[in-house]
Design a protein around this motif. Structure first.
Motif, PDB file in Angstrom:
ATOM      1  N   PRO A   1      17.862  22.529 -15.392  1.00 16.58           N
ATOM      2  CA  PRO A   1      18.748  23.053 -14.347  1.00 16.58           C
ATOM      3  C   PRO A   1      19.980  22.178 -14.131  1.00 16.58           C
ATOM      4  CG  PRO A   1      16.895  21.950 -13.340  1.00 16.58           C
ATOM      5  CD  PRO A   1      16.691  21.842 -14.820  1.00 16.58           C
TER       6      PRO A   1
ATOM      7  N   THR B   1      22.287  33.132 -12.638  1.00 20.02           N
ATOM      8  CA  THR B   1      21.152  33.542 -11.821  1.00 20.02           C
ATOM      9  C   THR B   1      19.910  33.648 -12.697  1.00 20.02           C
ATOM     10  OG1 THR B   1      20.480  35.099 -10.117  1.00 20.02           O
ATOM     11  CG2 THR B   1      21.616  36.035 -12.020  1.00 20.02           C
ATOM     12  N   VAL B   2      18.842  34.201 -12.136  1.00 23.56           N
ATOM     13  CA  VAL B   2      17.567  34.301 -12.861  1.00 23.56           C
ATOM     14  C   VAL B   2      17.393  35.730 -13.386  1.00 23.56           C
ATOM     15  CG1 VAL B   2      16.454  32.464 -11.534  1.00 23.56           C
ATOM     16  CG2 VAL B   2      16.316  34.810 -10.709  1.00 23.56           C
TER      17      VAL B   2
ATOM     18  N   GLU C   1      20.338  27.418 -12.602  1.00 19.66           N
ATOM     19  CA  GLU C   1      18.924  27.805 -12.521  1.00 19.66           C
ATOM     20  C   GLU C   1      18.064  27.211 -13.641  1.00 19.66           C
ATOM     21  OE1 GLU C   1      17.695  29.350 -10.031  1.00 19.66           O
ATOM     22  OE2 GLU C   1      19.205  30.616  -9.110  1.00 19.66           O
TER      23      GLU C   1
ATOM     24  N   HIS D   1      15.390  35.687  -5.510  1.00 14.73           N
ATOM     25  CA  HIS D   1      15.005  35.779  -6.925  1.00 14.73           C
ATOM     26  C   HIS D   1      14.305  37.116  -7.171  1.00 14.73           C
ATOM     27  CE1 HIS D   1      15.298  31.241  -8.118  1.00 14.73           C
ATOM     28  NE2 HIS D   1      16.418  31.742  -7.646  1.00 14.73           N
TER      29      HIS D   1
END
Ligand SMILES: [Zn+2]
Length: 382
Positions: free
Chosen positions: A97, A49-50, A90, A344
């Motif tokens: 990515p 994930t971010v 991501e 996000h």
């Protein structure tokens, strides 16, 4: 990530699945078919994930895949199901990515392995440090008997919430153009230069930005964004000699997108010429739209109807692993409504009832595929 893999394995092994982590760091768990040597359907999403992220982007699609297997309660289908939890979708660490999903289509190549993070550590080194062997990346490729790839994902936008619908079938992933525009004029004194004798790049850029917004508003499905603007010399009492902007344009149709980009470039040139400025543009990214598999998408729509919901069809404005998998296998996506369209961000959420609908839809879909003559043909071919 290691703990995450261990946790999913702990859920899947009691269901009779064989789990492994491939050389690209993707979690893979195979739930066997009714008969040996039957082909497989991939279901998954990404596990990374971010920074400062929410809890659902990516991981929800993997959890939903495991939930579907649980709901089968030991029942076997004419095809196996391989749950995939992709690594590095991501692009946070390496700026590149889809590293995990690229391995499944044979595109995690030497060039990508040499890409480095901010500390100068390469993808190859990181894979080795995790205890995996980059030489085994070819074995991470999706098997030739793969029937397709299915991905559940939160919409990450406000469309389904606005429609008051929990689910959508994704028919395509939008193509994308990213272009940098630089307006060049003449710096001068903000107090002594009369208005009609200026070559003001910020004023020119502002006029063009208004056009960008109007152009996109006039074309259904088109989105266009000027997300960054930088002016030089950048002082309150100086007319700006240079304005640099980025343009991001997306649409499900490549024709409509490239036509819009052409129009916006022409408009920038006209505005510049009229104002005594010049403008140059350079393309940073041009990515074609990717269609999802029409058969699987129609099956998803039917499954959504069976849950009592309206089968909304939409184009995904964001890229997903399904876009990469579509290079090699039939791919399809189901979106879940995202409250507030927020993603996000730690406020990202999903409604439990919507997740229930997604599981229900997934089970209908698996049953439909198991009894579909068209899918049987695909099984026989694979
Ligand atoms: Zn995602």
């Amino acid at each position: 990530m290691r703990e995450c893999h261990r946790e999913i394995a702990r859920w899947m092994e009691p269901l009779g699945a064989h789990v492994r982590v491939d050389a690209a760091g993707n979690f893979r768990g195979v739930y066997p078919a009714a008969s040996q040597n039957a082909p497989r359907l991939l279901i998954g999403s990404h596990l990374d994930t971010v920074p400062n992220a929410g809890a659902y982007d990516g991981i929800l699609g993997v959890v939903l895949a495991v939930a579907l297997l649980e709901e089968l309660q030991g029942r076997k289908l004419p095809f196996g199901i391989e749950v995939v939890g992709f690594s590095e979708e991501e692009g946070v660490r390496f700026g590149a990515p889809f590293i995990g999903s690229r391995a499944l289509v044979g595109r995690l190549d030497e060039e990508l392995l040499e890409v480095q993070d901010a500390q100068g550590v390469s993808v190859r080194k990181v894979i080795e440090k995790f205890g995996l062997n980059p030489a085994e990346i070819p074995q991470a490729e999706a098997e030739n008997d793969t029937l397709g790839y299915l991905e559940f994902h939160i919409e990450q936008g406000p469309v389904l919430e606005k429609l008051n619908q929990p689910l959508a079938a994704v028919e395509a992933i939008a193509g994308q153009s990213r272009i940098e525009f630089t307006f060049l004029g003449r710096a001068n004194h903000a107090g002594t230069t009369p208005m009609h004798l200026r070559c003001d790049t910020i004023a020119g850029a502002a006029e063009w930005i208004g056009n960008v917004e109007r152009t996109a508003q006039g074309v259904p499905g088109l989105v266009a964004t000027v997300g960054k603007i930088e002016a030089k010399p950048g002082a309150a009492n100086v007319i700006a000699a240079e304005a640099r902007l980025t343009l991001d344009v997306r649409h499900g149709s490549d024709d409509i997108r490239t036509r819009a980009v052409g129009d916006l470039i022409r408009q920038a040139q006209e505005i510049a010429a009229r104002r005594g400025l010049s403008v140059r543009e350079s393309t940073l990214l041009s990515q074609r739209a990717v269609a999802m598999d029409p058969f699987l998408t129609a099956q998803i729509e039917q499954a959504i109807i069976k849950t009592g919901c309206k089968p909304h069809r939409m184009v995904s404005g964001a890229g997903h692993d399904a876009m990469i998998l579509a290079e090699k296998v039939p791919a399809a996506m189901i979106f879940l409504r995202t409250p507030g369209g927020t993603s996000h961000d730690p406020a990202e959420s999903v409604a439990v009832e919507d997740v229930e609908k997604a599981i229900e839809c997934g089970l209908h879909l698996l049953d439909q595929l198991a009894s579909s003559p068209e899918f049987q043909k695909r099984i026989n071919r694979a």
